[in-house]
Design a protein around this motif. Structure first.
Motif, short mmCIF file in Angstrom:
data_model
loop_
_atom_site.label_atom_id
_atom_site.label_comp_id
_atom_site.label_asym_id
_atom_site.label_seq_id
_atom_site.Cartn_x
_atom_site.Cartn_y
_atom_site.Cartn_z
N CYS A 1 -58.25 -2.73 29.04
CA CYS A 1 -58.14 -4.26 29.15
C CYS A 1 -59.64 -4.47 29.96
N THR B 1 -61.20 -3.05 33.05
CA THR B 1 -61.36 -3.01 34.34
C THR B 1 -61.72 -1.54 34.51
N TYR C 1 -64.74 1.41 32.85
CA TYR C 1 -65.83 1.66 31.87
C TYR C 1 -65.83 3.03 31.33
N ARG D 1 -64.39 -5.35 22.41
CA ARG D 1 -63.11 -6.14 22.65
C ARG D 1 -63.34 -7.87 22.01
N THR D 2 -62.61 -8.20 21.10
CA THR D 2 -62.80 -9.81 20.63
C THR D 2 -61.35 -10.42 20.91
N SER D 3 -60.53 -9.55 21.58
CA SER D 3 -59.16 -10.23 21.95
C SER D 3 -59.08 -10.27 23.47
N SER D 4 -58.31 -11.31 24.01
CA SER D 4 -58.03 -11.10 25.37
C SER D 4 -56.87 -10.13 25.58
N VAL D 5 -57.02 -9.30 26.75
CA VAL D 5 -56.14 -8.16 26.89
C VAL D 5 -55.46 -8.43 28.38
N SER D 6 -54.25 -8.28 28.42
CA SER D 6 -53.50 -8.37 29.77
C SER D 6 -53.99 -7.09 30.72
N TRP D 7 -53.51 -7.25 32.06
CA TRP D 7 -53.71 -6.13 32.99
C TRP D 7 -52.56 -5.07 32.46
N GLN E 1 -47.91 -3.84 36.66
CA GLN E 1 -48.52 -3.84 38.06
C GLN E 1 -48.54 -5.25 38.37
N ASP F 1 -49.34 -5.82 42.17
CA ASP F 1 -49.72 -5.58 43.56
C ASP F 1 -50.73 -6.96 44.01
N PHE F 2 -51.41 -7.83 42.99
CA PHE F 2 -52.23 -8.85 43.37
C PHE F 2 -51.62 -10.12 43.74
N LEU G 1 -57.02 -18.42 37.16
CA LEU G 1 -58.17 -17.19 36.64
C LEU G 1 -58.56 -16.98 35.30
N TYR G 2 -57.58 -17.24 34.47
CA TYR G 2 -57.70 -17.23 32.95
C TYR G 2 -58.03 -18.59 32.26
#
Lengths: 266, 245
Positions: free
Chosen positions: B53, B55, B57, B65-71, B75, B77-78, B95-96
């Protein structure tokens, strides 16, 4: 149905995405700030007012060195709020990433975004308070209209950007050596005294000026008062010096942040 | 649109204790795929999902990554406990860059939490948070939804609905589950990888992957007789029953 877009085709798209993330985080920061208390964000503003009142009471007790041509409360506000904005921006940026580490679970959210969001929320809070207390103090003390409003706004914003640059520059040091944070609290205390919140430079003997004018926040305090009061002209305040310090620290801070981003965990 | 790992390597630890957690990982997730990644406990599946995703490296190789990926779901906690459910949803929408009130409605309908929208999360029953997180991951419209350990980590009552939601997800969306307990996986996922010794082995058939994984776990267990018996935090009870250790 509308869906999330994460493919940024160019620099501008990427910049726009960063702005969007910072805005979302800043709104969250302000909404969540003191949200466990009854009056929520009102407490954040009350905190600033309480700090400012404490400063004014302190000034009355120590009979600080404001020149007679300037109303004392306005004098303090014009020096105090830029200092608090600078201090809370830099200090907040240093603490916020470890406090809000959970946000890093989210794709697109970087430590830099979290720091900039904190800085944005500090600016929103302090500038709102600044406007209200300035108008109030001016009304009661009869300080007149500001001499150069655009200059006031620019210098105030520079104190905020200086805080961002200072925070970003210190952040790698704090990450590598966390006890440095203790040392920083001592620096803040000296900074408050040396930044001309309680005095104007003309109240001090001119042979001390050379030891104090390296501090860009002293220039900020002096310039704020010069741009408000037609009766006061600072002998040392230099907007270009403030601009040079702000730009230099910001560039250095951004480069350091870039360098430590993947090397030292947040 | 896809996410592609090319010869990805990742180091963990610092100084003398650092080691390669992954070495030469290759994987591609295409739209519509249902990918199961079977990984023994402590083998780095959470790190793999963070790399997926964006977060975390890689230390070597590239991730395109050419797609949007969820967290990694579930999870959450945010989320801010003292803010309302709607405020938390709006934060993620902002945010998105999702600026559509229909999405808020869709998320609350998906999670069946409409009556709690204006309540503070802290004042809601505990199951609301897990439902909300699942609905956010699915309802915000990410191209790839990723799950850590369990695909439907929700209350018992909502679980059939959660599995139904995942099954009915559009064929333009991909699902990735990285787990060490493959119990609920077989009927949702279509392709699988097994993560062993820092590398991913692809399996076109999920059941073959599960068989291979179970054999691997038994072999690992036999090969390490001196290791003290794992406590409940290391080996999931469901998995023990299924593998028959």
């Amino acid at each position: 149905m509308e869906s999330v877009s994460t493919t940024n085709s160019g620099v501008f798209d990427s910049f726009a995405a960063h702005l969007r993330v910072v805005k979302a985080l800043a709104v969250r920061e302000m909404q969540a700030s003191n949200s466990n208390y009854v009056y929520g964000y009102g407490w954040a503003i009350a905190e600033v007012c309480i700090s400012l009142t404490a400063l004014i009471v302190l000034k009355v007790f120590i009979h600080a060195l404001s020149p007679p041509a300037m109303p004392p409360v306005l004098f303090l506000i014009l020096g105090g709020i830029p200092w608090f904005t600078f201090h809370n921006t830099a200090g907040g940026m240093l603490m916020v990433v470890s406090a809000k580490r959970k946000l890093l679970q989210l794709p697109h959210v970087t430590p830099l975004d979290i720091m900039l969001a904190k800085a944005t929320s500090v600016l929103c809070t302090y500038s709102s308070v600044f406007i209200v207390v300035l108008i109030g103090a001016d009304y009661f003390e009869g300080g007149g209209v500001p001499r150069y409003t655009a200059g006031l706004v620019i210098i105030y914003l520079m104190s905020w950007i200086l805080g961002i640059g200072f925070g970003l520059t210190l952040m790698p040091l704090i990450r590598v050596f966390p006890p440095a944070l203790k040392l920083l609290s001592v620096i803040w205390r000296f900074g408050l005294i040396l930044s001309g919140v309680y005095f104007s430079i003309t109240s001090l003997p001119s042979n001390y000026w050379v030891y104090l004018t390296w501090n860009p926040m002293l220039h900020v305090s002096e310039l704020m008062r010069t741009y408000w009061f037609s009766s006061y002209q600072t002998p040392i305040g230099n907007p270009f010096y403030v601009g040079a310090c702000t730009t230099g620290l910001l560039i250095l801070g951004l480069l350091l942040e870039r360098y430590v981003r993947h090397r030292v965990p947040a | 649109m896809s996410v592609e790992f090319c010869n990805v390597g990742k180091r963990v630890g610092r100084g003398n204790s650092s080691r390669w957690l992954f070495d030469d990982l290759n994987m591609r997730v295409e739209p519509g795929e249902r990918v199961l990644i079977l990984a023994p406990p402590k083998s780095g599946k959470s790190t793999l999902l963070r790399l997926l995703c964006g977060t975390d490296y890689p230390d070597r190789g590239t991730i395109e990554r050419t797609s949007s990926v969820s967290w990694p779901l579930p999870q959450g906690d945010f989320l801010v406990a003292f803010s309302s459910v709607a405020t938390n949803i709006r934060f993620l929408m902002r945010l998105y860059g999702v600026d559509d009130d229909d999405v808020l409605r869709r998320i609350s309908d998906l999670a069946e939490i409409s009556e709690f929208l204006n309540k503070r999360l802290a004042d809601c029953p505990r199951f609301i948070k897990s439902r909300l997180v699942l609905a956010l991951g699915v309802g915000l419209g990410f191209d790839v939804c990723i799950f850590d350990e369990r695909a439907a980590a929700v209350d018992k009552e909502f679980k059939p609905r959660a599995i139904e939601i995942l099954k009915s997800l559009g064929r333009d969306k991909a699902l990735v589950l990285a787990t060490s307990t493959p119990k609920e996986a077989a009927d949702i996922f279509e392709t699988a990888f097994v993560l062993e010794e820092g590398r991913l082995t692809p399996f076109p058939d999920v059941n073959d992957a599960i068989k291979h994984y179970k054999a691997l776990m038994v072999k690992n267990d036999d090969a390490e007789p001196d290791v003290p018996e794992a406590g409940p935090e290391l080996v999931d009870e469901e998995f023990v029953l299924e593998v028959g250790i």
